[in-house]
Design an enzyme around this catalytic site. Structure first.
Site, PDB file in Angstrom:
ATOM      1  N   ASN A 189       0.843  -1.197   0.000  1.00 14.96           N
ATOM      2  CA  ASN A 189       0.000   0.000   0.000  1.00 14.96           C
ATOM      3  C   ASN A 189       0.880   1.249   0.000  1.00 14.96           C
ATOM      4  O   ASN A 189       1.933   1.298   0.647  1.00 14.96           O
ATOM      5  CB  ASN A 189      -0.995  -0.003   1.165  1.00 14.96           C
ATOM      6  CG  ASN A 189      -0.382  -0.239   2.519  1.00 14.96           C
ATOM      7  OD1 ASN A 189       0.615  -0.932   2.646  1.00 14.96           O
ATOM      8  ND2 ASN A 189      -0.966   0.345   3.547  1.00 14.96           N
ATOM      9  N   GLU A 234       0.374   5.254   0.635  1.00 16.94           N
ATOM     10  CA  GLU A 234      -0.567   6.273   1.117  1.00 16.94           C
ATOM     11  C   GLU A 234      -0.136   7.659   0.639  1.00 16.94           C
ATOM     12  O   GLU A 234       0.947   7.832   0.067  1.00 16.94           O
ATOM     13  CB  GLU A 234      -0.646   6.203   2.644  1.00 16.94           C
ATOM     14  CG  GLU A 234      -1.168   4.850   3.096  1.00 16.94           C
ATOM     15  CD  GLU A 234      -1.419   4.746   4.591  1.00 16.94           C
ATOM     16  OE1 GLU A 234      -0.942   5.596   5.359  1.00 16.94           O
ATOM     17  OE2 GLU A 234      -2.102   3.776   4.984  1.00 16.94           O
ATOM     18  N   CYS A 254      -4.082   0.552  -2.594  1.00 20.34           N
ATOM     19  CA  CYS A 254      -3.872  -0.680  -1.814  1.00 20.34           C
ATOM     20  C   CYS A 254      -2.797  -1.571  -2.436  1.00 20.34           C
ATOM     21  O   CYS A 254      -2.525  -1.505  -3.652  1.00 20.34           O
ATOM     22  CB  CYS A 254      -5.158  -1.493  -1.756  1.00 20.34           C
ATOM     23  SG  CYS A 254      -6.499  -0.708  -0.894  1.00 20.34           S
ATOM     24  N   GLU A 266      -2.959  -4.746  -3.077  1.00 15.82           N
ATOM     25  CA  GLU A 266      -3.470  -5.708  -4.067  1.00 15.82           C
ATOM     26  C   GLU A 266      -3.521  -5.086  -5.465  1.00 15.82           C
ATOM     27  O   GLU A 266      -3.139  -5.697  -6.453  1.00 15.82           O
ATOM     28  CB  GLU A 266      -4.871  -6.181  -3.683  1.00 15.82           C
ATOM     29  CG  GLU A 266      -4.945  -6.947  -2.373  1.00 15.82           C
ATOM     30  CD  GLU A 266      -5.151  -6.053  -1.144  1.00 15.82           C
ATOM     31  OE1 GLU A 266      -4.699  -4.887  -1.165  1.00 15.82           O
ATOM     32  OE2 GLU A 266      -5.760  -6.539  -0.177  1.00 15.82           O
ATOM     33  N   CYS A 323     -10.029  -5.045   0.111  1.00 17.09           N
ATOM     34  CA  CYS A 323     -11.148  -4.098   0.229  1.00 17.09           C
ATOM     35  C   CYS A 323     -12.071  -4.227  -0.992  1.00 17.09           C
ATOM     36  O   CYS A 323     -11.745  -4.899  -1.973  1.00 17.09           O
ATOM     37  CB  CYS A 323     -10.612  -2.670   0.342  1.00 17.09           C
ATOM     38  SG  CYS A 323     -10.112  -1.965  -1.245  1.00 17.09           S
ATOM     39  N   CYS A 340     -10.563  -3.331  -4.425  1.00 16.08           N
ATOM     40  CA  CYS A 340      -9.620  -4.354  -4.908  1.00 16.08           C
ATOM     41  C   CYS A 340     -10.355  -5.621  -5.346  1.00 16.08           C
ATOM     42  O   CYS A 340      -9.966  -6.278  -6.314  1.00 16.08           O
ATOM     43  CB  CYS A 340      -8.588  -4.675  -3.836  1.00 16.08           C
ATOM     44  SG  CYS A 340      -7.424  -3.319  -3.570  1.00 16.08           S
TER      45      CYS A 340
HETATM   46  N1  THU Z   1      -5.208  -1.467   2.465  1.00 14.86           N
HETATM   47  C1  THU Z   1      -4.642  -2.301   1.551  1.00 14.86           C
HETATM   48  O1  THU Z   1      -3.526  -2.070   1.065  1.00 14.86           O
HETATM   49  N2  THU Z   1      -5.330  -3.409   1.193  1.00 14.86           N
HETATM   50  C2  THU Z   1      -6.531  -3.777   1.717  1.00 14.86           C
HETATM   51  O2  THU Z   1      -7.094  -4.782   1.295  1.00 14.86           O
HETATM   52  C3  THU Z   1      -7.146  -2.974   2.774  1.00 14.86           C
HETATM   53  C4  THU Z   1      -6.533  -1.649   3.005  1.00 14.86           C
HETATM   54  C5  THU Z   1      -4.429  -0.292   2.907  1.00 14.86           C
HETATM   55  C6  THU Z   1      -4.915   1.035   2.415  1.00 14.86           C
HETATM   56  C7  THU Z   1      -4.403   1.960   3.488  1.00 14.86           C
HETATM   57  O3  THU Z   1      -3.057   2.302   3.189  1.00 14.86           O
HETATM   58  C8  THU Z   1      -4.389   1.123   4.752  1.00 14.86           C
HETATM   59  O4  THU Z   1      -4.481  -0.220   4.324  1.00 14.86           O
HETATM   60  C9  THU Z   1      -5.524   1.429   5.705  1.00 14.86           C
HETATM   61  O5  THU Z   1      -6.747   1.427   5.049  1.00 14.86           O
END
Ligand code: THU
Length: 133
Positions: A44, A46, A55, A57, A88, A91
């Site tokens: 991920n 940000e 994310c 994935e 999520c 994804c």
């Molecule tokens: N996140 C992911 O990378 N994958 C997921 O399936 C759920 C959420 C990340 C996004 C963000 O950087 C952090 O988790 C919190 O939401």
């Protein structure tokens, strides 16, 4: 296809270590295996403008597609939390486009294994056929 899930988990953990998550402090790594045996990983990433976060994935999938991969055999998702989490909603939709039925394995660091698939995670997904009728 005989899948070495431990290598995928290792690659996903390496990716999670590289996560850029200064806001949530929640590290996620994903490793995607192609049908021809290649592994693409993602973490991920940000942003100070929170909605721009992408994310792990989707980053793994987009890297794979950019390298010419379209057919996938499995996905591992790991997080920095004790319990596994599943991809999520965004994804799930994006993964479903390429790999509705492949196995998705999710791990935290407490040893629990969660095995699922995009079809199970996103029943009645929106698909190309829905607007081509
Ligand atoms: N996140 C992911 O990378 N994958 C997921 O399936 C759920 C959420 C990340 C996004 C963000 O950087 C952090 O988790 C919190 O939401």
């Amino acid at each position: 296809m005989n899948i070495d899930w431990s290598i995928l988990e290792q690659r996903a953990r390496l990716a999670a270590n590289a996560a850029y998550a200064p806001y949530s402090h929640f590290h996620v790594g994903a490793a995607l295996l192609t049908e021809d045996g290649r592994i693409f990983s993602g973490c991920n990433v940000e942003n100070a403008s929170f909605g721009l976060t992408v994310c792990a994935e989707r980053n793994a999938l987009f890297a794979a597609v950019a390298a010419g991969a379209r057919r996938f055999a499995g996905l591992v998702v790991v997080t920095s939390n004790p319990q596994p989490v599943t991809p999520c909603g965004a994804c799930r939709q994006v993964l479903h486009e390429f790999a509705p039925s492949f196995e998705v394995r999710c791990y935290g660091h407490a040893g629990e294994e969660l095995i699922t698939s995009c079809e199970e995670l996103l029943p009645r997904a929106f698909v190309a056929a829905d607007f081509r009728s």
